[in-house]
Design an enzyme around this catalytic site. Structure first.
Site, PDB file in Angstrom:
ATOM      1  N   HIS A 114       0.882  -1.184   0.000  1.00 35.77           N
ATOM      2  CA  HIS A 114       0.000   0.000   0.000  1.00 35.77           C
ATOM      3  C   HIS A 114       0.916   1.230   0.000  1.00 35.77           C
ATOM      4  O   HIS A 114       2.014   1.187   0.558  1.00 35.77           O
ATOM      5  CB  HIS A 114      -0.837  -0.049   1.281  1.00 35.77           C
ATOM      6  N   ASP A 191       3.358  -3.955   8.010  1.00 37.76           N
ATOM      7  CA  ASP A 191       2.129  -3.183   7.840  1.00 37.76           C
ATOM      8  C   ASP A 191       0.985  -4.172   8.106  1.00 37.76           C
ATOM      9  O   ASP A 191       0.687  -5.034   7.272  1.00 37.76           O
ATOM     10  CB  ASP A 191       2.088  -2.635   6.410  1.00 37.76           C
ATOM     11  N   GLN A 194      -4.148  -4.973   7.072  1.00 37.71           N
ATOM     12  CA  GLN A 194      -5.087  -6.006   6.604  1.00 37.71           C
ATOM     13  C   GLN A 194      -4.899  -7.339   7.316  1.00 37.71           C
ATOM     14  O   GLN A 194      -5.784  -8.196   7.254  1.00 37.71           O
ATOM     15  CB  GLN A 194      -4.937  -6.209   5.085  1.00 37.71           C
ATOM     16  N   LYS A 217     -10.287  -0.802  10.821  1.00 41.75           N
ATOM     17  CA  LYS A 217     -10.422  -1.999   9.973  1.00 41.75           C
ATOM     18  C   LYS A 217     -10.658  -3.253  10.809  1.00 41.75           C
ATOM     19  O   LYS A 217     -10.740  -4.352  10.285  1.00 41.75           O
ATOM     20  CB  LYS A 217      -9.154  -2.183   9.129  1.00 41.75           C
ATOM     21  N   CYS A 358      -4.819   2.332  -3.583  1.00 37.91           N
ATOM     22  CA  CYS A 358      -3.562   2.893  -3.038  1.00 37.91           C
ATOM     23  C   CYS A 358      -2.401   1.911  -3.194  1.00 37.91           C
ATOM     24  O   CYS A 358      -1.577   1.757  -2.277  1.00 37.91           O
ATOM     25  CB  CYS A 358      -3.715   3.278  -1.568  1.00 37.91           C
TER      26      CYS A 358
HETATM   27  C1  PLP Z   1      -2.229  -2.712   3.515  1.00 36.30           C
HETATM   28  C2  PLP Z   1      -2.621  -1.352   3.992  1.00 36.30           C
HETATM   29  N1  PLP Z   1      -1.714  -0.576   4.557  1.00 36.30           N
HETATM   30  C3  PLP Z   1      -1.991   0.652   5.019  1.00 36.30           C
HETATM   31  C4  PLP Z   1      -3.255   1.157   4.920  1.00 36.30           C
HETATM   32  C5  PLP Z   1      -3.530   2.530   5.443  1.00 36.30           C
HETATM   33  O1  PLP Z   1      -4.410   2.455   6.518  1.00 36.30           O
HETATM   34  P1  PLP Z   1      -4.904   3.803   7.219  1.00 36.30           P
HETATM   35  O2  PLP Z   1      -5.572   4.593   6.150  1.00 36.30           O
HETATM   36  O3  PLP Z   1      -5.848   3.342   8.275  1.00 36.30           O
HETATM   37  O4  PLP Z   1      -3.698   4.459   7.748  1.00 36.30           O
HETATM   38  C6  PLP Z   1      -4.252   0.395   4.316  1.00 36.30           C
HETATM   39  C7  PLP Z   1      -5.606   0.951   4.146  1.00 36.30           C
HETATM   40  O5  PLP Z   1      -6.361   0.574   3.298  1.00 36.30           O
HETATM   41  C8  PLP Z   1      -3.930  -0.898   3.850  1.00 36.30           C
HETATM   42  O6  PLP Z   1      -4.847  -1.664   3.273  1.00 36.30           O
END
Ligand code: PLP
Length: 400
Positions: A114, A191, A194, A217, A358
């Site tokens: 992401h 990260d 998910q 999430k 993203c």
């Molecule tokens: C794999 C991953 N990393 C990071 C994020 C960013 O999350 P946040 O917007 O809650 O910071 C997301 C959000 O969709 C994600 O799917």
């Protein structure tokens, strides 16, 4: 096994006429979490860690209990290892800004990240002249661990990898990657945006140094997320912000930071949201994360099988449902994914996400997809009947 009917009763929003398959963007929130947040506003609305009066004492106790609950949820040694920040993005940025970068340092990440776990590292590279090395994956999101062995060397300062791809749904072998990182003295950042909502997380077992995740999430409120910081990094990691609440002492020309996790939580925190996230962890623990994962696999298998059978539909990610969480992306011939998502909403009352999610490097490098794709993501409250409704709707759209 989950009692999905009983779970659904905790989510009254599910009776409002929409089939919700957008939990990877943001999950729904059970009544227990909403009520826990309301309890703060109704019963002990006060600031934390400062006041001596009873409401402040109660708010502080609940706030600290939430840290403990979140720490238990990911198997952290204690609440001091979990800083409550805003979200995954902030957690990753904290780590990127905290390390002491030198030109010769190297960062290893992957093509399936992401943007939050990608451009953050590109910026470090741009600012400090460090090399950012990107490990490639197959179109199913599988990695050859040998590629990590080739890229990670003694100059590597951090390896930053997602636990689960938000586009392919694929589960990444973070433990094995962490072992390679540590052989070279590199830190491992995961990260968990998910992965934490869908799988049992064991930061100590997996030897993770930093884990960033988002409350919104994983049944929690918006505006709160966690950053796990391993014991060895607790005092060398610099807070992103400092100020009120982060100090042990201040003189006219110096300051001493207070103990973690408070040193990372500058200013008045998102108190109700932190308390709500603690309740979300309690909820998930009661249901059992193994059961959540098992239900994910059941729904993922049904989605993958059903969607693959439709003429003109392309599915992305692993075919084996055990290799993914409840998240499937697809396209219908050359239909624009935004149009597909709009039709699903307008004509079938089904909520999905569309676009590049993203993750532009993945979209461009692996699939050459400029418009992205459609993502249907499930959680513990979704049913097999809802998956059938999605498959029916996609079948009808594909006939046009
Ligand atoms: C794999 C991953 N990393 C990071 C994020 C960013 O999350 P946040 O917007 O809650 O910071 C997301 C959000 O969709 C994600 O799917």
């Amino acid at each position: 096994m989950l009692n999905v009917d009983a779970i659904r009763r905790d989510f009254p929003i599910l009776n409002k006429g929409l089939t919700y398959f957008d939990s990877a963007a943001s999950s729904l929130t059970p009544e227990q979490v909403v009520l826990k947040e309301m309890e703060f506003y109704h019963d002990y609305r006060a600031n934390v860690e400062r006041g001596v009066h009873r409401w402040s004492q109660r708010a502080s106790a609940e706030f600290e209990k939430a840290h403990e609950e979140v720490a238990r949820f990911i198997n952290a040694p204690g609440p001091e290892n979990v800083a409550m920040l805003r979200n995954t993005t902030e957690g990753i940025n904290l780590v990127a800004n905290s390390l002491d970068w030198k030109k010769e340092d190297k960062i290893v990440t992957t093509v399936i990240e992401h943007h939050s776990n990608f451009i953050t590292w590109l910026r470090v590279g741009n600012r400090h002249g460090c090399k950012v090395d990107v490990v490639r994956a197959t179109s199913e999101g599988a990695f050859d661990l040998g590629d990590f062995e080739k890229k990670i060397d003694d100059k590597t300062k951090i390896v930053a990898v997602t636990g689960v791809s938000n586009v392919l749904g694929v589960i990444v072998p973070v433990k094995e990657i962490a072992e390679i990182a540590h052989e070279h003295g590199a830190k491992m950042l995961v990260d968990g945006a998910q992965s934490v909502p869908h799988m049992k997380t064991d930061v100590r077992g997996d030897k993770i140094d930093f884990l960033a995740f988002s409350g919104h999430k994983m049944l929690g409120p918006t505006g709160v997320g966690g950053l796990y910081i391993a014991e060895e990094e607790l005092y060398t990691t610099e807070p992103l912000c400092i100020g009120g609440g982060t100090i042990a002492d201040v003189t006219i020309d110096s300051y001493t930071l207070t103990e973690p996790p408070l040193r990372f939580e500058a200013g008045t925190p998102a108190i109700a949201q932190v308390i709500g996230l603690g309740e979300a962890c309690r909820y998930l623990n009661r249901e059992g994360m193994e059961n959540v994962t098992r239900w994910d696999h059941i729904l993922a298998e049904k989605m993958v099988d059903g969607l693959s059978d439709i003429d003109g539909v392309t599915i992305y990610g692993p075919k084996d449902p055990k290799k993914r969480v409840g998240l499937v992306t697809f396209n219908i011939r050359d239909l624009n994914p935004v149009d597909v998502a709009l039709t699903l909403d307008n004509d079938y009352a089904i909520a999905v996400r569309s676009g590049h999610h993203c993750a532009l490097p993945l979209m461009k490098e692996l699939f050459n997809l400029n418009e992205g794709n459609v993502r249907a993501s499930s959680y513990l409250y979704n049913t097999k009947e809802e998956v059938e409704a999605l498959i029916f709707a996609v079948t009808e759209i594909a006939k046009q």
